[in-house]
Motif scaffolding. Structure first.
Motif, PDB file in Angstrom:
ATOM      1  N   LEU A 109       0.822  -1.211   0.000  1.00  0.00           N
ATOM      2  CA  LEU A 109       0.000   0.000   0.000  1.00  0.00           C
ATOM      3  C   LEU A 109       0.857   1.262   0.000  1.00  0.00           C
ATOM      4  O   LEU A 109       1.938   1.293   0.574  1.00  0.00           O
ATOM      5  CB  LEU A 109      -0.924   0.016   1.218  1.00  0.00           C
ATOM      6  CG  LEU A 109      -1.983  -1.088   1.291  1.00  0.00           C
ATOM      7  CD1 LEU A 109      -2.801  -0.945   2.566  1.00  0.00           C
ATOM      8  CD2 LEU A 109      -2.879  -1.093   0.069  1.00  0.00           C
TER       9      LEU A 109
ATOM     10  N   HIS B  29      -9.800  -7.032  -2.744  1.00  0.00           N
ATOM     11  CA  HIS B  29      -9.132  -7.056  -4.040  1.00  0.00           C
ATOM     12  C   HIS B  29      -8.714  -5.641  -4.421  1.00  0.00           C
ATOM     13  O   HIS B  29      -9.453  -4.678  -4.185  1.00  0.00           O
ATOM     14  CB  HIS B  29     -10.037  -7.610  -5.144  1.00  0.00           C
ATOM     15  CG  HIS B  29      -9.376  -7.568  -6.489  1.00  0.00           C
ATOM     16  ND1 HIS B  29      -8.399  -8.476  -6.856  1.00  0.00           N
ATOM     17  CD2 HIS B  29      -9.511  -6.716  -7.517  1.00  0.00           C
ATOM     18  CE1 HIS B  29      -7.968  -8.179  -8.069  1.00  0.00           C
ATOM     19  NE2 HIS B  29      -8.629  -7.111  -8.492  1.00  0.00           N
ATOM     20  N   CYS B  30      -7.520  -5.524  -4.991  1.00  0.00           N
ATOM     21  CA  CYS B  30      -7.076  -4.256  -5.581  1.00  0.00           C
ATOM     22  C   CYS B  30      -6.284  -4.566  -6.842  1.00  0.00           C
ATOM     23  O   CYS B  30      -5.812  -5.690  -7.032  1.00  0.00           O
ATOM     24  CB  CYS B  30      -6.248  -3.438  -4.595  1.00  0.00           C
ATOM     25  SG  CYS B  30      -4.660  -4.141  -4.133  1.00  0.00           S
TER      26      CYS B  30
ATOM     27  N   GLY C 293      -2.420  -1.608  -5.585  1.00  0.00           N
ATOM     28  CA  GLY C 293      -2.104  -1.441  -4.164  1.00  0.00           C
ATOM     29  C   GLY C 293      -1.303  -0.210  -3.835  1.00  0.00           C
ATOM     30  O   GLY C 293      -1.623   0.498  -2.883  1.00  0.00           O
TER      31      GLY C 293
ATOM     32  N   ILE D 129      -3.069   3.139  -3.100  1.00  0.00           N
ATOM     33  CA  ILE D 129      -4.058   3.208  -2.023  1.00  0.00           C
ATOM     34  C   ILE D 129      -3.402   3.799  -0.777  1.00  0.00           C
ATOM     35  O   ILE D 129      -2.371   3.296  -0.323  1.00  0.00           O
ATOM     36  CB  ILE D 129      -4.644   1.816  -1.716  1.00  0.00           C
ATOM     37  CG1 ILE D 129      -5.346   1.257  -2.961  1.00  0.00           C
ATOM     38  CG2 ILE D 129      -5.604   1.882  -0.526  1.00  0.00           C
ATOM     39  CD1 ILE D 129      -5.781  -0.194  -2.822  1.00  0.00           C
TER      40      ILE D 129
ATOM     41  N   THR E  42     -13.475  -3.869  -3.192  1.00  0.00           N
ATOM     42  CA  THR E  42     -12.645  -3.920  -4.391  1.00  0.00           C
ATOM     43  C   THR E  42     -12.230  -2.500  -4.730  1.00  0.00           C
ATOM     44  O   THR E  42     -13.086  -1.611  -4.822  1.00  0.00           O
ATOM     45  CB  THR E  42     -13.424  -4.518  -5.582  1.00  0.00           C
ATOM     46  OG1 THR E  42     -13.743  -5.875  -5.279  1.00  0.00           O
ATOM     47  CG2 THR E  42     -12.621  -4.451  -6.866  1.00  0.00           C
ATOM     48  N   ILE E  43     -10.925  -2.298  -4.916  1.00  0.00           N
ATOM     49  CA  ILE E  43     -10.421  -0.986  -5.317  1.00  0.00           C
ATOM     50  C   ILE E  43      -9.565  -1.173  -6.563  1.00  0.00           C
ATOM     51  O   ILE E  43      -8.502  -1.790  -6.507  1.00  0.00           O
ATOM     52  CB  ILE E  43      -9.593  -0.325  -4.191  1.00  0.00           C
ATOM     53  CG1 ILE E  43     -10.442  -0.146  -2.922  1.00  0.00           C
ATOM     54  CG2 ILE E  43      -9.041   1.019  -4.681  1.00  0.00           C
ATOM     55  CD1 ILE E  43      -9.688   0.446  -1.743  1.00  0.00           C
TER      56      ILE E  43
ATOM     57  N   ASP F  76      -7.332   0.568  -8.337  1.00  0.00           N
ATOM     58  CA  ASP F  76      -6.523   1.750  -8.059  1.00  0.00           C
ATOM     59  C   ASP F  76      -5.528   2.066  -9.170  1.00  0.00           C
ATOM     60  O   ASP F  76      -4.330   2.125  -8.950  1.00  0.00           O
ATOM     61  CB  ASP F  76      -5.819   1.603  -6.705  1.00  0.00           C
ATOM     62  CG  ASP F  76      -4.864   0.428  -6.647  1.00  0.00           C
ATOM     63  OD1 ASP F  76      -5.270  -0.702  -7.024  1.00  0.00           O
ATOM     64  OD2 ASP F  76      -3.712   0.620  -6.206  1.00  0.00           O
TER      65      ASP F  76
ATOM     66  N   GLN G 252     -17.122  -0.757  -3.814  1.00  0.00           N
ATOM     67  CA  GLN G 252     -16.265  -0.829  -4.990  1.00  0.00           C
ATOM     68  C   GLN G 252     -15.845   0.576  -5.404  1.00  0.00           C
ATOM     69  O   GLN G 252     -16.687   1.477  -5.485  1.00  0.00           O
ATOM     70  CB  GLN G 252     -17.029  -1.497  -6.134  1.00  0.00           C
ATOM     71  CG  GLN G 252     -17.486  -2.906  -5.765  1.00  0.00           C
ATOM     72  CD  GLN G 252     -18.500  -3.438  -6.739  1.00  0.00           C
ATOM     73  OE1 GLN G 252     -18.219  -3.519  -7.923  1.00  0.00           O
ATOM     74  NE2 GLN G 252     -19.680  -3.776  -6.245  1.00  0.00           N
TER      75      GLN G 252
END
Length: 185
Positions: free
Chosen positions: A55, A69-70, A73, A76, A89-90, A92, A109
């Motif tokens: 992250l 879920h991303c 990462g 974020i 869920t992102i 990103d 989301q």
């Protein structure tokens, strides 16, 4: 990195997601997410070690429930005490900043990626990344969807199942699809 698809993504320009370097970054994220999602809760704690390292920022006491879920990462950024409930869920592709004390309900989301409007552009993997910012002490209800380019103000409430397509002012409650204001404190 200049001129690379990653650089275009970071600059908010059209880029192709069908890129080996971006795929390698997504594989790294999938590995960290898999570890986070599969560790026993007592071992995982607030964040699996691989996800925490991945992250952009994980503030003091920030917590992500499994499953999660991303896409990457590293885009974020979680403030102190931010909480993401199970099933979030992102995607990103751009920066996602979640303020201190903000709560995301189950299955929220966040989609930063916007695909090309023309079929040929979509077939070529063209997309553009738009950031999302959620202020401190906001509450995002379960199964809400937040689209790229949106800012949600401090203390705002997004009702469960809302689809947020435009900015939400601080201390405002929005509901529906598309989300619309129903209350301002």
């Amino acid at each position: 990195m200049a001129g690379s698809e990653r650089a275009k993504m970071a600059a908010g320009e059209w880029y192709t997601c069908l890129d080996d370097d971006l795929e390698a970054l997504r594989v790294t994220a999938r590995d960290a997410v898999f570890e986070h999602n599969c560790l026993p809760p007592r071992q995982r704690g607030n964040l699996g070690p691989g996800l925490k390292a991945l992250l952009g920022r994980a503030g003091e006491g920030a917590r992500i429930e499994a499953p999660f879920h991303c896409a990457y990462g590293f885009n974020i950024f979680l403030g102190d005490g931010a909480f993401l409930n199970a099933g979030c869920t992102i995607l990103d592709t751009a920066s996602v900043r979640i303020g201190s004390g903000t709560l995301l309900g189950p299955n929220v989301q966040i989609y930063c990626a916007e695909h090309h409007k023309e079929a040929a552009g979509r077939q070529a993997g063209l997309e553009i990344a738009r950031p999302v910012e959620i202020g401190a002490n906001a509450w995002i209800g379960g199964s809400a969807i937040i689209l790229g380019g949106v800012s949600i103000g401090e203390g705002a409430i997004v009702g469960a199942g809302a689809v947020v397509t435009r900015d939400v002012a601080a201390n405002t409650t929005v509901v529906g699809n598309p989300a619309r204001a129903v209350k301002r404190d």
